[in-house]
Design an enzyme around this catalytic site. Sequence first.
Site, PDB file in Angstrom:
ATOM      1  N   ASN A  32      -0.259  -6.047 -23.564  1.00 56.75           N
ATOM      2  CA  ASN A  32      -0.557  -5.543 -24.917  1.00 56.75           C
ATOM      3  C   ASN A  32       0.369  -4.421 -25.390  1.00 56.75           C
ATOM      4  O   ASN A  32       0.616  -4.299 -26.585  1.00 56.75           O
ATOM      5  CB  ASN A  32      -2.036  -5.144 -25.045  1.00 56.75           C
ATOM      6  CG  ASN A  32      -2.437  -4.041 -24.094  1.00 56.75           C
ATOM      7  OD1 ASN A  32      -1.847  -3.897 -23.030  1.00 56.75           O
ATOM      8  ND2 ASN A  32      -3.418  -3.262 -24.482  1.00 56.75           N
ATOM      9  N   GLU A  49      -5.751   0.960 -14.337  1.00 58.88           N
ATOM     10  CA  GLU A  49      -6.027   1.135 -15.767  1.00 58.88           C
ATOM     11  C   GLU A  49      -6.576  -0.189 -16.266  1.00 58.88           C
ATOM     12  O   GLU A  49      -5.821  -1.137 -16.501  1.00 58.88           O
ATOM     13  CB  GLU A  49      -4.735   1.510 -16.512  1.00 58.88           C
ATOM     14  CG  GLU A  49      -4.077   2.790 -16.020  1.00 58.88           C
ATOM     15  CD  GLU A  49      -4.898   4.041 -16.306  1.00 58.88           C
ATOM     16  OE1 GLU A  49      -5.783   3.992 -17.177  1.00 58.88           O
ATOM     17  OE2 GLU A  49      -4.659   5.055 -15.638  1.00 58.88           O
ATOM     18  N   CYS A  71      -6.871  -1.564 -25.126  1.00 56.54           N
ATOM     19  CA  CYS A  71      -7.885  -1.417 -24.068  1.00 56.54           C
ATOM     20  C   CYS A  71      -9.001  -0.464 -24.463  1.00 56.54           C
ATOM     21  O   CYS A  71     -10.149  -0.642 -24.089  1.00 56.54           O
ATOM     22  CB  CYS A  71      -7.228  -0.955 -22.779  1.00 56.54           C
ATOM     23  SG  CYS A  71      -6.277   0.551 -22.988  1.00 56.54           S
ATOM     24  N   GLU A  89      -3.342   8.273 -16.161  1.00 60.01           N
ATOM     25  CA  GLU A  89      -1.941   8.275 -16.559  1.00 60.01           C
ATOM     26  C   GLU A  89      -1.765   9.377 -17.596  1.00 60.01           C
ATOM     27  O   GLU A  89      -2.698   9.688 -18.345  1.00 60.01           O
ATOM     28  CB  GLU A  89      -1.550   6.924 -17.160  1.00 60.01           C
ATOM     29  CG  GLU A  89      -1.455   5.846 -16.100  1.00 60.01           C
ATOM     30  CD  GLU A  89      -0.933   4.510 -16.599  1.00 60.01           C
ATOM     31  OE1 GLU A  89      -1.077   4.213 -17.802  1.00 60.01           O
ATOM     32  OE2 GLU A  89      -0.391   3.755 -15.776  1.00 60.01           O
TER      33      GLU A  89
HETATM   34  P1  NAD Z   1      -4.488  -9.430 -16.335  1.00 56.81           P
HETATM   35  O1  NAD Z   1      -5.397  -8.766 -15.374  1.00 56.81           O
HETATM   36  O2  NAD Z   1      -4.671 -10.873 -16.591  1.00 56.81           O
HETATM   37  O3  NAD Z   1      -2.956  -9.263 -15.857  1.00 56.81           O
HETATM   38  C1  NAD Z   1      -2.360  -8.007 -15.685  1.00 56.81           C
HETATM   39  C2  NAD Z   1      -1.179  -8.123 -14.749  1.00 56.81           C
HETATM   40  O4  NAD Z   1      -1.628  -8.472 -13.448  1.00 56.81           O
HETATM   41  C3  NAD Z   1      -0.174  -9.192 -15.130  1.00 56.81           C
HETATM   42  O5  NAD Z   1       1.121  -8.681 -14.913  1.00 56.81           O
HETATM   43  C4  NAD Z   1      -0.481 -10.320 -14.156  1.00 56.81           C
HETATM   44  O6  NAD Z   1       0.616 -11.158 -13.900  1.00 56.81           O
HETATM   45  C5  NAD Z   1      -0.869  -9.539 -12.929  1.00 56.81           C
HETATM   46  N1  NAD Z   1      -1.717 -10.230 -11.961  1.00 56.81           N
HETATM   47  C6  NAD Z   1      -2.588 -11.251 -12.161  1.00 56.81           C
HETATM   48  N2  NAD Z   1      -3.201 -11.583 -10.990  1.00 56.81           N
HETATM   49  C7  NAD Z   1      -2.729 -10.733 -10.048  1.00 56.81           C
HETATM   50  C8  NAD Z   1      -2.982 -10.541  -8.655  1.00 56.81           C
HETATM   51  N3  NAD Z   1      -3.866 -11.297  -8.001  1.00 56.81           N
HETATM   52  N4  NAD Z   1      -2.312  -9.560  -8.017  1.00 56.81           N
HETATM   53  C9  NAD Z   1      -1.441  -8.763  -8.644  1.00 56.81           C
HETATM   54  N5  NAD Z   1      -1.138  -8.903  -9.971  1.00 56.81           N
HETATM   55  C10 NAD Z   1      -1.780  -9.874 -10.664  1.00 56.81           C
HETATM   56  O7  NAD Z   1      -4.581  -8.568 -17.663  1.00 56.81           O
HETATM   57  P2  NAD Z   1      -3.946  -8.913 -19.078  1.00 56.81           P
HETATM   58  O8  NAD Z   1      -4.704 -10.026 -19.693  1.00 56.81           O
HETATM   59  O9  NAD Z   1      -2.472  -9.023 -18.928  1.00 56.81           O
HETATM   60  O10 NAD Z   1      -4.212  -7.561 -19.871  1.00 56.81           O
HETATM   61  C11 NAD Z   1      -5.331  -7.330 -20.653  1.00 56.81           C
HETATM   62  C12 NAD Z   1      -6.265  -6.388 -19.943  1.00 56.81           C
HETATM   63  O11 NAD Z   1      -5.597  -5.146 -19.674  1.00 56.81           O
HETATM   64  C13 NAD Z   1      -7.481  -6.003 -20.767  1.00 56.81           C
HETATM   65  O12 NAD Z   1      -8.625  -6.072 -19.966  1.00 56.81           O
HETATM   66  C14 NAD Z   1      -7.197  -4.561 -21.184  1.00 56.81           C
HETATM   67  O13 NAD Z   1      -8.350  -3.809 -21.442  1.00 56.81           O
HETATM   68  C15 NAD Z   1      -6.428  -4.060 -20.006  1.00 56.81           C
HETATM   69  N6  NAD Z   1      -5.622  -2.876 -20.351  1.00 56.81           N
HETATM   70  C16 NAD Z   1      -6.020  -1.663 -19.869  1.00 56.81           C
HETATM   71  C17 NAD Z   1      -5.296  -0.518 -20.203  1.00 56.81           C
HETATM   72  C18 NAD Z   1      -5.730   0.841 -19.721  1.00 56.81           C
HETATM   73  O14 NAD Z   1      -4.944   1.773 -19.821  1.00 56.81           O
HETATM   74  N7  NAD Z   1      -6.935   1.016 -19.210  1.00 56.81           N
HETATM   75  C19 NAD Z   1      -4.155  -0.630 -20.993  1.00 56.81           C
HETATM   76  C20 NAD Z   1      -3.778  -1.881 -21.451  1.00 56.81           C
HETATM   77  C21 NAD Z   1      -4.517  -3.015 -21.112  1.00 56.81           C
END
Ligand code: NAD
Length: 511
Positions: A158, A255, A289, A476
Amino acid sequence: MASPGTLKYDTQPLYIAGAHHTTSQTFQDIDPSCDRPLADICKADKVTIDTAVEAGKRAFPSWSATPPMERSRILLKAVALLRERNDDLARVETHDTGKPFTETSTVDVVTGADVLEYYANLIASGGLNGETTQLRADAWIYTTKAPLGVCAGIGAWNYPIQIALWKSAPCLAAGNCMVYKPSEFTPLHALKLAEIYTEAGLPAGVFNVVQGAGDVGAMLTSHPGIAKVSFTGQVATGSKVASAAAAGMKYVTMELGGKSPCLILPDAELENAVNGAMMANFFSTGQVCTNGTRVFVPESLLPAFEKRLLEKMDDIRPGDLMDPNTNFGPLVSKVHCEKVTKYIHHGINVDKAKLLYGGLGKLSLPKGINGDGYWVKPTVFTNCTDSMLIASEEIFGPVMTILPYADNTPLYVDTLIKRANGTPMGLAAGVFTSNIDLAHRLVARLEAGITWVNTWGESPAEMPVGGWKMSGMGVENGRRGLQNWVQNKSTLVEMGGVVASVFEKVERAKL
Ligand code: NAD
């Protein structure tokens, strides 16, 4: 693979040891605004991951021993390059994420560069200093902070370049090296960032980029050469990553997602409250998020709130993403679009919430805009209850749920707080009220790591951010953010010799 010449970008190599690194396997990056391929991306495998981690290990002794002031100068040069190339980088982010250029050019690169500048300045002004404690007249304790080693950064889609910078800035500033893996849905920024770091003078191997999906992320997480994993993504993925990291006793920062409450109090300034709720739900097409997707509105204010909200919904303008008038883009991917659409469908047909705005069906786009992309209608449900699926799970799209509450009983604030905290997640929360005393009392009771009073969403470099409960671990940004990238060493110095040793010779006669 698309036929040559049809893609906007060249095949993207990985970046290892200060140079491009190609692999035989590729995957495709898609433009979410029109569902067409943007670029082929080289995919990392186990051997490449080993090579990237080794590059980091080779660079670590010299980078970690580089004085903070010198590290700072290099990072500040990178800040200048990021700012100089703001619009080029923002254009790439717009192509990759589907966010309007009005947003990427004013938020994404800017807030990433701010954090790099913040940490570069912090380490040059004693941010990595330890503490001294005078224990006795002839004994004292001092602490020092040591970098961790080679760390992994795993990003969500995002805020691609912002996330890469929010992780790499404190990591590198503290003297660590990094292997960064962006989301497979938004890979384009990472090579550009790596090239900027190199141009700024960062030694080869300090910042490396590998690309791929969850399997590549999992290889990084479990790699024995990785000292820490800084992860941004969904709660479910975060749990898997944290478990894998725990097996190797690696440090983690998590995060994760949220389902944050936005509390409108009866005395809130209406215009500001509506603006706040709009920001908390529709900015970035709801893909933030910290979004305040559970909007609690007092029954006494509900008609006026809904009326003003409906008037303002017409200010949401989808369109050509490079048009300065556009403020709403498509969702990031087909799979995410299907997920958000399912929630809207569920809200209408299963939860049976009252649909106030938007809903299913095609979003109407201005003439000439390709509608093949992942566009959904900004949607508002009202008269929602806490148990509805749309009011309890993270949707991560432009879907607001209004939860009315009775404000005519003396203890309504207690009930409101209980409902607001009634979620396993605790990323953010906010309060809109004219009573600043009440605002602070409510904030103190909210179970969330990030809270706002009479505003929503701003997350400057100085502000440490991180979730409570299932929304994460660690923070962070801010001074505290740097501490997640160092380990502590405590040293006790004694000038008076070893005191009261049980091993001293005891004279028998004295016994
Ligand atoms: P996701 O969990 O699907 O993927 C995030 C990352 O993890 C990607 O790079 C993906 O390739 C990797 N990944 C997937 N499976 C993995 C595994 N088993 N081991 C290691 N890496 C793996 O999340 P998304 O759909 O890309 O992002 C959206 C989510 O991120 C939402 O839930 C949002 O709230 C959250 N988010 C949180 C923050 C924060 O600061 N708290 C900021 C931005 C987004």
